[in-house]
Design an enzyme around this catalytic site. Structure first.
Site, PDB file in Angstrom:
ATOM      1  N   CYS A   1      -1.684   9.419   3.108  1.00 35.97           N
ATOM      2  CA  CYS A   1      -1.542   8.942   1.737  1.00 35.97           C
ATOM      3  C   CYS A   1      -2.839   9.055   0.950  1.00 35.97           C
ATOM      4  O   CYS A   1      -2.819   9.238  -0.270  1.00 35.97           O
ATOM      5  CB  CYS A   1      -1.055   7.500   1.724  1.00 35.97           C
ATOM      6  SG  CYS A   1      -2.139   6.328   2.567  1.00 35.97           S
TER       7      CYS A   1
ATOM      8  N   GLU B   1       0.886  -1.179   0.000  1.00 34.75           N
ATOM      9  CA  GLU B   1       0.000   0.000   0.000  1.00 34.75           C
ATOM     10  C   GLU B   1       0.910   1.211   0.000  1.00 34.75           C
ATOM     11  O   GLU B   1       1.603   1.477   0.980  1.00 34.75           O
ATOM     12  CB  GLU B   1      -0.936  -0.036   1.211  1.00 34.75           C
ATOM     13  CG  GLU B   1      -2.116   0.918   1.096  1.00 34.75           C
ATOM     14  CD  GLU B   1      -1.823   2.285   1.679  1.00 34.75           C
ATOM     15  OE1 GLU B   1      -1.553   3.220   0.873  1.00 34.75           O
ATOM     16  OE2 GLU B   1      -1.865   2.430   2.904  1.00 34.75           O
TER      17      GLU B   1
END
Length: 492
Positions: free
Chosen positions: A290, A257
């Site tokens: 993020c 990720e």
């Protein structure tokens, strides 16, 4: 005075040794950690060397047969107690992570720690539904099993150490794997507290291990070991490439990720007050998120009004000490990250961009940066294309939906997104954005049953719900024919 091999953080003593095979293990080598709030030295943390990596892998391997042999129902009480022990340490976790990583104390109390407990409990419960899944066909009964994979290495980033560690540990442990957690070197302390909670919960020795250290040495030694069965990483693209190369040599599955450069689309028919309020949230955690929508793409017809509304909100944001209840924007994690953020903004301005607000260090302290909005950009500008990971947003305008989609899909990232507009219109447009997930007229709604992850440079794989278990398990199909079986070359 802090206890030996501990650091003292705002009234709490946190052990700085590794946690291997149910015991604290020290090291002759250490690395320093500092508080991002005021740059003070917090202390030294044991640095993992080859011998610590070896001990952790051996411990996890030795613990795997017994832990994996338990049913999900038998593992459930252990994980319930683990969540309870995390809850008992709630205020300690909040205080320590706020000092260690600069995360807002209010956010830790009201969001992160409750979510950390939920991460353990939800996956422990969900594992009960995955014991055996039947598929009935004309020829056979299929029994699909999620079998434990083995030793799982988990590497988490500094922007959300507690939440992301438990987000991965929950399904990994519930699936029957044993785990080695490598904390972020810039903010490792709450991972050490997770080890204390695991010990107090009675997790068998070796089921959960913590090896601290630097990514280029300790992390590299963990991910290249052929005895590791799974690697789950959240962090930067360059580091992910190195991990994937090491894992590929041993054909070890990876879940990656990675970064984001997510579009925040504001359509002509949007609720501009709601859109502006949500856009201001993108400065949360000093922009070190993020999944934040950092590229504001606004319809030209409403851009001036939207910017005015957002400006009024941003001017009211409180930048300061994350331990204060009123603070809304805290510090950037490390001086190197401050320089990185400043470099993006400075180069954009030199290249002809316009600062609508912010643009430099904040007077509150050396690791604080002003909430910033940059416009008058070219599509290939690095600040448009690359992740800044600071309180910096860009603004571009569009004239129609096709142009909005072209802008939204123009980067190599594809993690998240936001789209504000009349619901039917916004939903239809959201479906055209190439991304792992996108929020319509909202932001941050997460459900542990739903998939989370990105496309393109934003990662490989999905976390959450069944997707987490599919990664952390070996899927096996037990096939029982409905009719007597006679072997022949016709059966293939």
């Amino acid at each position: 005075m802090p206890l030996p091999n501990h650091v003292h953080v705002a009234g709490y003593d946190v052990c700085t040794d590794h946690y291997i095979n149910g015991k604290r293990v020290t090291s002759d080598s250490h690395f320093e950690i500092h508080c991002p709030i005021d740059q003070r030295r917090l202390g030294e943390v044991a640095e993992g060397r080859d011998e610590h990596v070896e001990a952790a892998i051996q411990a996890a391997q030795a613990a795997f047969p017994a832990w994996s042999a338990l049913t999900a129902a038998e593992r459930l009480p252990y994980l319930q107690r683990y969540a309870e022990e995390i809850g008992k340490r709630a205020e300690m976790l909040c205080t320590v992570e706020s000092n260690d990583a600069g995360i807002l104390l209010s956010r830790m109390r009201h969001g992160v720690v409750p979510r950390a407990m939920q991460n353990i409990l939800w996956f422990a419960q969900h594992a009960l539904d995955l014991q055996n899944r039947p598929i009935d066909t004309e020829q056979a009964h299929h029994l699909v099993r999620h079998d434990p994979a083995g030793v799982a290495v988990i590497i988490t980033p500094w922007n959300a150490p507690l939440m992301l560690s438990t987000w991965k540990l929950g399904p990994a442990l519930a699936a029957g794997n044993t785990c080695i957690l490598k904390p972020p070197e810039w903010a490792p302390l709450t991972c050490s507290i997770l080890a204390d909670a695991a010990d107090a919960a009675g997790l068998p020795a070796g089921v959960f291990n913590v090896v601290q250290g630097i990514g280029a040495t300790t992390g590299a030694a963990l991910v290249r070991d052929p005895r590791v069965a799974r690697i789950s990483f959240t962090g930067s693209v360059p580091t992910a490439k190195l991990i994937a190369q090491a894992a590929g040599a041993n054909l070890v599955p990876c879940s990656l990720e990675l970064g984001g450069k997510s579009p925040f689309i504001v359509l002509e028919d949007a609720d501009l007050d709601g859109a502006a309020a949500t856009a201001a949230l993108m400065y949360r955690n000093a922009g070190q998120v993020c999944l934040a929508g950092t590229r504001l793409l606004v319809h030209r017809g409403v851009a001036d009004t939207f910017v005015a509304k957002m400006r009024a909100l941003v001017e009211g944001l409180v930048v300061g000490d994350p331990r204060e209840e009123a603070t809304e924007v805290g510090p950037i994690i490390h001086p190197r990250q401050v320089e990185r953020v400043k470099g993006f903004v400075d180069r954009a301005v030199v290249g002809g961009a316009t600062l609508l607000w912010g643009g430099g260090p904040h007077p509150f302290g050396a690791q604080y940066f002003q909430p910033t909005l940059v416009t008058d950009l070219k599509q290939d500008d690095e600040i448009v294309q690359n992740e800044v990971f600071g309180p910096v947003l860009t603004l571009q305008t569009f004239d129609d939906d096709d142009e909005a989609i072209a802008l939204a899909n123009s980067t190599d990232y594809g993690l998240g997104g936001v789209c504000y507009g009349e619901t039917t219109h916004a939903t239809a447009l959201a479906e055209r954005v190439r991304t792992g997930f996108i929020w319509v007229n909202s932001f941050g709604i997460r459900d542990l049953a739903a998939p989370f992850g990105g496309i393109k440079r934003s990662g490989i794989g999905r976390e959450g719900g069944d997707w987490s278990f599919e990664f952390f398990s070996d899927i096996k199909d037990v096939v029982v024919p409905k009719k007597p079986f006679r072997a022949s070359f016709a059966h293939r």
